[in-house]
Design a protein around this motif. Sequence first.
Motif, PDB file in Angstrom:
ATOM      1  N   LEU B 144       0.839  -1.202   0.000  1.00  0.00           N
ATOM      2  CA  LEU B 144       0.000   0.000   0.000  1.00  0.00           C
ATOM      3  C   LEU B 144       0.879   1.258   0.000  1.00  0.00           C
ATOM      4  N   SER B 145       1.943   1.250   0.782  1.00  0.00           N
ATOM      5  CA  SER B 145       2.863   2.392   0.812  1.00  0.00           C
ATOM      6  C   SER B 145       3.413   2.669  -0.578  1.00  0.00           C
ATOM      7  N   PHE B 146       3.840   1.588  -1.255  1.00  0.00           N
ATOM      8  CA  PHE B 146       4.399   1.802  -2.589  1.00  0.00           C
ATOM      9  C   PHE B 146       3.385   2.422  -3.521  1.00  0.00           C
ATOM     10  N   TRP B 147       2.165   1.875  -3.526  1.00  0.00           N
ATOM     11  CA  TRP B 147       1.184   2.376  -4.505  1.00  0.00           C
ATOM     12  C   TRP B 147       0.723   3.783  -4.164  1.00  0.00           C
ATOM     13  N   LEU B 148       0.688   4.109  -2.870  1.00  0.00           N
ATOM     14  CA  LEU B 148       0.362   5.494  -2.513  1.00  0.00           C
ATOM     15  C   LEU B 148       1.442   6.430  -3.031  1.00  0.00           C
ATOM     16  N   PHE B 149       2.711   6.028  -2.819  1.00  0.00           N
ATOM     17  CA  PHE B 149       3.798   6.849  -3.368  1.00  0.00           C
ATOM     18  C   PHE B 149       3.637   6.985  -4.872  1.00  0.00           C
ATOM     19  N   PHE B 150       3.439   5.855  -5.547  1.00  0.00           N
ATOM     20  CA  PHE B 150       3.466   5.860  -7.008  1.00  0.00           C
ATOM     21  C   PHE B 150       2.336   6.714  -7.573  1.00  0.00           C
ATOM     22  N   LEU B 151       1.124   6.536  -7.040  1.00  0.00           N
ATOM     23  CA  LEU B 151       0.006   7.314  -7.595  1.00  0.00           C
ATOM     24  C   LEU B 151       0.112   8.781  -7.184  1.00  0.00           C
ATOM     25  N   GLY B 152       0.679   9.060  -6.009  1.00  0.00           N
ATOM     26  CA  GLY B 152       0.950  10.451  -5.643  1.00  0.00           C
ATOM     27  C   GLY B 152       1.928  11.085  -6.630  1.00  0.00           C
ATOM     28  N   ALA B 153       2.967  10.344  -6.953  1.00  0.00           N
ATOM     29  CA  ALA B 153       3.974  10.852  -7.891  1.00  0.00           C
ATOM     30  C   ALA B 153       3.357  11.073  -9.270  1.00  0.00           C
ATOM     31  N   MET B 154       2.503  10.132  -9.701  1.00  0.00           N
ATOM     32  CA  MET B 154       1.880  10.276 -11.018  1.00  0.00           C
ATOM     33  C   MET B 154       0.932  11.480 -11.029  1.00  0.00           C
ATOM     34  N   HIS B 586       5.826 -19.722   6.360  1.00  0.00           N
ATOM     35  CA  HIS B 586       4.613 -18.920   6.453  1.00  0.00           C
ATOM     36  C   HIS B 586       4.794 -17.658   5.618  1.00  0.00           C
ATOM     37  N   MET B 587       3.942 -17.460   4.597  1.00  0.00           N
ATOM     38  CA  MET B 587       4.105 -16.305   3.700  1.00  0.00           C
ATOM     39  C   MET B 587       2.772 -15.581   3.502  1.00  0.00           C
ATOM     40  N   PRO B 588       2.820 -14.268   3.242  1.00  0.00           N
ATOM     41  CA  PRO B 588       1.589 -13.509   2.973  1.00  0.00           C
ATOM     42  C   PRO B 588       1.115 -13.731   1.539  1.00  0.00           C
ATOM     43  N   LYS B 589      -0.219 -13.660   1.357  1.00  0.00           N
ATOM     44  CA  LYS B 589      -0.772 -13.781   0.003  1.00  0.00           C
ATOM     45  C   LYS B 589      -0.773 -12.438  -0.708  1.00  0.00           C
ATOM     46  N   ASN B 590      -0.679 -12.472  -2.031  1.00  0.00           N
ATOM     47  CA  ASN B 590      -0.779 -11.242  -2.820  1.00  0.00           C
ATOM     48  C   ASN B 590      -2.149 -10.604  -2.657  1.00  0.00           C
ATOM     49  N   SER B 591      -2.226  -9.306  -2.934  1.00  0.00           N
ATOM     50  CA  SER B 591      -3.509  -8.632  -2.814  1.00  0.00           C
ATOM     51  C   SER B 591      -3.616  -7.486  -3.812  1.00  0.00           C
ATOM     52  N   GLY B 592      -4.801  -7.356  -4.393  1.00  0.00           N
ATOM     53  CA  GLY B 592      -5.049  -6.264  -5.328  1.00  0.00           C
ATOM     54  C   GLY B 592      -5.524  -4.995  -4.637  1.00  0.00           C
ATOM     55  N   ILE B 593      -5.829  -5.109  -3.342  1.00  0.00           N
ATOM     56  CA  ILE B 593      -6.406  -3.947  -2.651  1.00  0.00           C
ATOM     57  C   ILE B 593      -5.454  -2.741  -2.614  1.00  0.00           C
ATOM     58  N   PRO B 594      -4.143  -2.931  -2.365  1.00  0.00           N
ATOM     59  CA  PRO B 594      -3.285  -1.734  -2.300  1.00  0.00           C
ATOM     60  C   PRO B 594      -3.363  -0.852  -3.550  1.00  0.00           C
ATOM     61  N   ILE B 595      -3.291  -1.450  -4.714  1.00  0.00           N
ATOM     62  CA  ILE B 595      -3.287  -0.621  -5.926  1.00  0.00           C
ATOM     63  C   ILE B 595      -4.676  -0.014  -6.158  1.00  0.00           C
ATOM     64  N   ILE B 596      -5.736  -0.768  -5.836  1.00  0.00           N
ATOM     65  CA  ILE B 596      -7.091  -0.240  -6.045  1.00  0.00           C
ATOM     66  C   ILE B 596      -7.360   0.911  -5.078  1.00  0.00           C
ATOM     67  N   MET B 597      -6.978   0.709  -3.808  1.00  0.00           N
ATOM     68  CA  MET B 597      -7.210   1.744  -2.812  1.00  0.00           C
ATOM     69  C   MET B 597      -6.411   3.004  -3.148  1.00  0.00           C
ATOM     70  N   SER B 598      -5.185   2.819  -3.612  1.00  0.00           N
ATOM     71  CA  SER B 598      -4.367   3.986  -3.968  1.00  0.00           C
ATOM     72  C   SER B 598      -4.958   4.718  -5.161  1.00  0.00           C
ATOM     73  N   THR B 599      -5.590   3.963  -6.070  1.00  0.00           N
ATOM     74  CA  THR B 599      -6.238   4.616  -7.207  1.00  0.00           C
ATOM     75  C   THR B 599      -7.391   5.494  -6.729  1.00  0.00           C
ATOM     76  N   PHE B 600      -8.111   5.022  -5.710  1.00  0.00           N
ATOM     77  CA  PHE B 600      -9.171   5.878  -5.141  1.00  0.00           C
ATOM     78  C   PHE B 600      -8.570   7.124  -4.496  1.00  0.00           C
ATOM     79  N   TRP B 601      -7.422   6.971  -3.836  1.00  0.00           N
ATOM     80  CA  TRP B 601      -6.739   8.153  -3.289  1.00  0.00           C
ATOM     81  C   TRP B 601      -6.381   9.124  -4.412  1.00  0.00           C
ATOM     82  N   PHE B 602      -5.956   8.557  -5.538  1.00  0.00           N
ATOM     83  CA  PHE B 602      -5.641   9.390  -6.701  1.00  0.00           C
ATOM     84  C   PHE B 602      -6.873  10.195  -7.113  1.00  0.00           C
ATOM     85  N   LEU B 603      -8.041   9.527  -7.113  1.00  0.00           N
ATOM     86  CA  LEU B 603      -9.284  10.225  -7.463  1.00  0.00           C
ATOM     87  C   LEU B 603      -9.568  11.360  -6.491  1.00  0.00           C
TER      88      LEU B 603
END
Lengths: 201, 656
Positions: B144-154, B586-603
């Motif tokens: 989520l941190s990465f996608w917030l940075f990325f969409l903020g930068a864009m 023990h590993m975490p599963k991938n998730s699409g929520i970070p990029i989707i949520m960051s896109t809403f922040w972009f909006l």
Amino acid sequence: MMANHHDHSHGHDHHEEHEQLKVLGFWIFVVTDCILFGTLFATYAVMMHSFAGGPTGKELFELPGIIASTFILLTSSFTSGLAVLAMNKGKVKELIAWLAVTAVLGLAFVVLEVNEFTHLMHEGATMATSGFWSAFFTLVGTHGLHVSVGLFWMVALMMQLKRRGINAVTRRKVTNLSLYWHFLDVVWIFLFTVVYLMGVM
Amino acid sequence: MWEDIKDFASTFFVTGDPLIYGADVSIVLTMLAIVFVLTKYKKWGWLWREWLTTVDHKRIGIMYLIASLLMLFRGGVDALLMRLQLAFPNLEFLHADHYNAIFTTHGTIMILFMAMPMMFGLFNMVVPLQIGARDVAYPFLNALSFWLFFLGAMLFNLSFVIGGSPDAGWLSYPPLSQNDFSPGPGQNFWIWGIQISGIGSLATGINFIVTILKMRAPGMTLSKMPLFSWSVLSSSIMIIFAFPILTITIALLFLDRFAGAHFFTMDGGGNPMMYLNLIWMWGHPEVYIVVVPAFGIFSEVVATFSRKRIFGYKSMVWALMAIAIASFFTWAHHFFTMGTSASVIAFFAISTMVIAIPTGVKVFNWLFTMFRGRISFKQPMLWTIAFIPCFLVGGATGVMLAVAPADYQYHNSYFLIAHFHQVLIGGVVFGYLAGIYYWWPKLFGFKLDEKLGRWGFWFWNIGFYICFMPQYALGFMGMTRRYYTYGWDRGWEDLNLVSTVGAFMMGIGFIFQVWQITYSIKHGERDTTGDPWDARTLEWSIPSPAPFYNFAVVPNVKDSDDWWATKQAKANGTYKEEPVHLEPIHMPKNSGIPIIMSTFWFLIGFGFTFGWVWMAVVGFIGVAVCMWVRSFQYDTDYYVPVDEVRRTEASLGRVL
């Protein structure tokens, strides 16, 4: 609370350990939120006498309503503590009930705040009136916004508790939520003192 | 109707400048090319599954790195445009407004969208490997941190072609950044681009503090932790204290602009100097936030390439923490000219000079580590050695600036410009480049070509001094920052021309590095050992590139340079082989929520930028729904079976 989970075996213990990690992270988040409110308090302190010829806090604040909402929030902090006690006793129904009481009290607090804000706006004090009122609405409003987010979270958590009962994950979530709630209570004590009491003095 | 659309488009899109039209065309062509390639090779699914939804810290690190290199390119082009405009007196290459926009975006991009993500990239690529962990504490939050940075930068970069760029300076001082003087969306892009990525930065700070405090391999006490991880801890502590101040400061500026509040206005009881105080309470720690990890990198590189234990480990840790604390007590030195009381100025002058003490300790420790070491001049070491004299001069001019009475002379002159570029390029950029060269093989499995790298290195270094040394002199000659042109009568033309030549040499250095990367993908020396530099810390004990779970068996740490100690013990024959006991991982599963949520922040950001509240409301609802959905997800992890671990290790040439 769960100091005996230090071995690195997998399965349940691993889960428990991971949840403990999230409680620590939430504490650090609370630290950042402290800085956030600290900055707003500092801003308010600078703007405290910047009325720009407009109304002052002393003229418009109505203390009885504020004292009522203070007691409501303090009580809700107490009931959220009772919720955690119920959780530690493993009583899920009691836990949900106390959370519900906390949520209702929180909602009452937010409603009173919205009422206060509308009243102030009718009296001619808005965000754009002066530096003082900008700082007032931002500081008090940010706290109110935090309480509202907490309500949203509380509803989600009650639904999860109903569905899943008390387990490592829901226990961690209730712990964090009550931490958050007590923190907002502490912030309000400062707010009540600095903004309202010092404002009418 | 048609007229309305034309009207809208003429204000919505930036028009009237051939440079911008050129950029429009190239942006559209690049987008089309990306879509075409992804579609033709049927890579959309791969992109989504392997990258856009990943929670693997190494992949997130790589995405940070790519994004930051793109931003380095954009910020660099901004710099070259400015240097072209200043090459000769009375040039009309850029108009005043355009020049204002370019120095604003140059500064903002270089600090917030280049240095910060490059730093987070290095955090992600290195820290879990160095402390023997399988991931960061909160992998989902990390994505989520990465996608917030990325969409903020864009969002910020979008201002270049839509709506118009911000042009009130990289820190947007009011009253210039208020509605009266900066109407239109440009300034709003600045506010929301930074606000959105800033939330991500704050979360990364929390994430790495917990990772470092709680996820170290057994046996790795804090006093045995490698210095880069210490520097990340120091930097993260500064982040959690500094970034909330930034969040509030620009939220208040937004309220001034959007809701007519009076925080920083000239009327209504507002106080513009309050903004300066607040923004630098974040801004000064911010420069230490980015430079401290560079210090950590130098500590790793110096020890490895001198083949010696780092000199003065404890004093290094002490210095990192001292800098973190002192950084919060120097902010007012950015505006000594504000005219506060002499005692306040004296406090901030002295606190600023105090920072030179721990920094000096570090420099001596690096030098003593090299002393009587067997130094090999590989690329990471080259940048480290170039850093020391460069940072020394930059630091010394910093102490000159801290002398408050003298600062009235230097304030906002090119002397200042030369100073902060010397510490930020000589310290931060050289440091991160050293780190990238050093850890590149661990991430990608091959080294970056030495020969092309050396060309890049010398162009950067010689170019740096040619560019910035003249600027010290120009400052003394009276040239202040943000002049967009000057006359022949000033006598500044020679030094400005020299400076421009130097800037272009650094540009050529960057081109060599891009060439180096593309060349090395095919021809770079492959790393089959996992330890190409004969290094000292845990990350070099596993194969390159590291498997997704990092460590098949979590190591038991006994020494501060544990991998070096292990290698020594093996050479001496004193190494005791421990029985390998594989367990499901023990590993975490991938998730699409970070990029989707960051896109809403972009909006949200885009909506507020143009005053379209409905769009911001849609964004807020989207963010709330994403959080709700995530809260109800309980199936977020899985176990990697022992068989798969065994197979993966075997394919990397390791038998367990």
